[in-house]
Design a protein around this motif. Sequence first.
Motif, PDB file in Angstrom:
ATOM      1  N   UNK A   1      -6.720  18.434 -13.762  1.00  0.00           N
ATOM      2  CA  UNK A   1      -7.990  17.853 -13.365  1.00  0.00           C
ATOM      3  C   UNK A   1      -9.165  18.704 -13.835  1.00  0.00           C
ATOM      4  N   UNK A   2     -10.250  18.032 -14.181  1.00  0.00           N
ATOM      5  CA  UNK A   2     -11.483  18.744 -14.532  1.00  0.00           C
ATOM      6  C   UNK A   2     -12.275  19.135 -13.286  1.00  0.00           C
ATOM      7  N   UNK A   3     -11.816  18.656 -12.117  1.00  0.00           N
ATOM      8  CA  UNK A   3     -12.470  18.994 -10.855  1.00  0.00           C
ATOM      9  C   UNK A   3     -11.730  20.152 -10.197  1.00  0.00           C
ATOM     10  N   UNK A   4     -12.347  21.325 -10.065  1.00  0.00           N
ATOM     11  CA  UNK A   4     -11.656  22.475  -9.452  1.00  0.00           C
ATOM     12  C   UNK A   4     -11.130  22.132  -8.067  1.00  0.00           C
ATOM     13  N   UNK A   5     -10.023  22.739  -7.713  1.00  0.00           N
ATOM     14  CA  UNK A   5      -9.405  22.412  -6.428  1.00  0.00           C
ATOM     15  C   UNK A   5     -10.311  22.746  -5.252  1.00  0.00           C
ATOM     16  N   UNK A   6     -11.145  23.787  -5.375  1.00  0.00           N
ATOM     17  CA  UNK A   6     -12.020  24.139  -4.251  1.00  0.00           C
ATOM     18  C   UNK A   6     -13.146  23.128  -4.051  1.00  0.00           C
ATOM     19  N   UNK A   7     -13.262  22.182  -5.003  1.00  0.00           N
ATOM     20  CA  UNK A   7     -14.248  21.103  -4.851  1.00  0.00           C
ATOM     21  C   UNK A   7     -13.587  19.790  -4.452  1.00  0.00           C
ATOM     22  N   UNK A   8     -12.272  19.807  -4.316  1.00  0.00           N
ATOM     23  CA  UNK A   8     -11.543  18.602  -3.939  1.00  0.00           C
ATOM     24  C   UNK A   8     -11.401  18.541  -2.416  1.00  0.00           C
ATOM     25  N   UNK A   9     -12.538  18.385  -1.768  1.00  0.00           N
ATOM     26  CA  UNK A   9     -12.581  18.349  -0.311  1.00  0.00           C
ATOM     27  C   UNK A   9     -13.437  17.180   0.148  1.00  0.00           C
ATOM     28  N   UNK A  10     -13.167  16.716   1.375  1.00  0.00           N
ATOM     29  CA  UNK A  10     -13.979  15.638   1.930  1.00  0.00           C
ATOM     30  C   UNK A  10     -15.226  16.217   2.608  1.00  0.00           C
ATOM     31  N   UNK A  11     -15.999  15.352   3.240  1.00  0.00           N
ATOM     32  CA  UNK A  11     -17.260  15.777   3.844  1.00  0.00           C
ATOM     33  C   UNK A  11     -17.067  16.797   4.965  1.00  0.00           C
ATOM     34  N   UNK A  12     -15.869  16.828   5.532  1.00  0.00           N
ATOM     35  CA  UNK A  12     -15.585  17.774   6.614  1.00  0.00           C
ATOM     36  C   UNK A  12     -14.885  19.033   6.119  1.00  0.00           C
ATOM     37  N   UNK A  13     -14.759  19.157   4.796  1.00  0.00           N
ATOM     38  CA  UNK A  13     -14.183  20.361   4.218  1.00  0.00           C
ATOM     39  C   UNK A  13     -12.674  20.374   4.116  1.00  0.00           C
ATOM     40  N   UNK A  14     -12.047  19.241   4.418  1.00  0.00           N
ATOM     41  CA  UNK A  14     -10.591  19.173   4.329  1.00  0.00           C
ATOM     42  C   UNK A  14     -10.162  18.862   2.900  1.00  0.00           C
ATOM     43  N   UNK A  15      -9.077  19.486   2.449  1.00  0.00           N
ATOM     44  CA  UNK A  15      -8.541  19.161   1.137  1.00  0.00           C
ATOM     45  C   UNK A  15      -8.139  17.692   1.106  1.00  0.00           C
ATOM     46  N   UNK A  16      -8.383  17.051  -0.029  1.00  0.00           N
ATOM     47  CA  UNK A  16      -8.232  15.602  -0.103  1.00  0.00           C
ATOM     48  C   UNK A  16      -6.818  15.107   0.162  1.00  0.00           C
ATOM     49  N   UNK A  17      -5.805  15.915  -0.142  1.00  0.00           N
ATOM     50  CA  UNK A  17      -4.448  15.411   0.101  1.00  0.00           C
ATOM     51  C   UNK A  17      -4.182  15.182   1.578  1.00  0.00           C
TER      52      UNK A  17
END
Length: 219
Positions: free
Chosen positions: A78-94
């Motif tokens: 992914x071109x999106x770093x994992x530390x930016x793959x979070x929702x509005x509450x800061x949870x990892x998207x998975x």
Amino acid sequence: MVKEDIYKKLKEYQEKGLKLFTSSSFQTHSIVLLHLLSEFDNTIPVYFINTGYHFPETITYRDQIADLFKLNVQVVSSSTPRNMQKDAEGRLLFTSDPDYCCYLNKVQPLDAVLPNYDIWINGVRADQSAVRKSFGVEQPAPHNTIRFHPMLDWDVRMIEKYIKEFKIPRHPLEAKGYLSIGCEPCTRKFDIDTYNRQGRWFGLNKTECGLNTELVSKN
């Protein structure tokens, strides 16, 4: 399709000057296609989508098979770093939005590959899910790419017979009870209630990562 028919079709593509690639998750059942391709033309690129969430055993197995079959493995992510793959509450998207997690980590990286090729050799089988059962041997994909599904009419018995005949090593996690192996957070061991691909995304109405739903066009 039998091996001879698969090779005949691949040769037809090449004789037309079409550019071929395949993708693989490097699970045991997907290795049959890689073995077939390695005997036909091991220079065909094999794209592995590194989500950053794979089991270490999958990476080790990938490297083992790549070396054994002399494969041309290309790794994309992914071109999106994992530390930016979070929702509005800061949870990892998975944990909160696995569909979007799959989109960022699997669909987008391979979507960027498609424009460089004409034929995507894809190892889906009709017996794996209702989505895959609806496919044809050739299926349109984005960016004027054609998906070629040479294993579509294969079943588990045919896969197992081939693995035994050619003494292909198995993914090490199978011996620990995993039958369908994806990203570590979204995969669980086999039990009577999680048969086959239901060991993935347990408890969710989800059986596909998006590669076979978003990167396909219906006839």
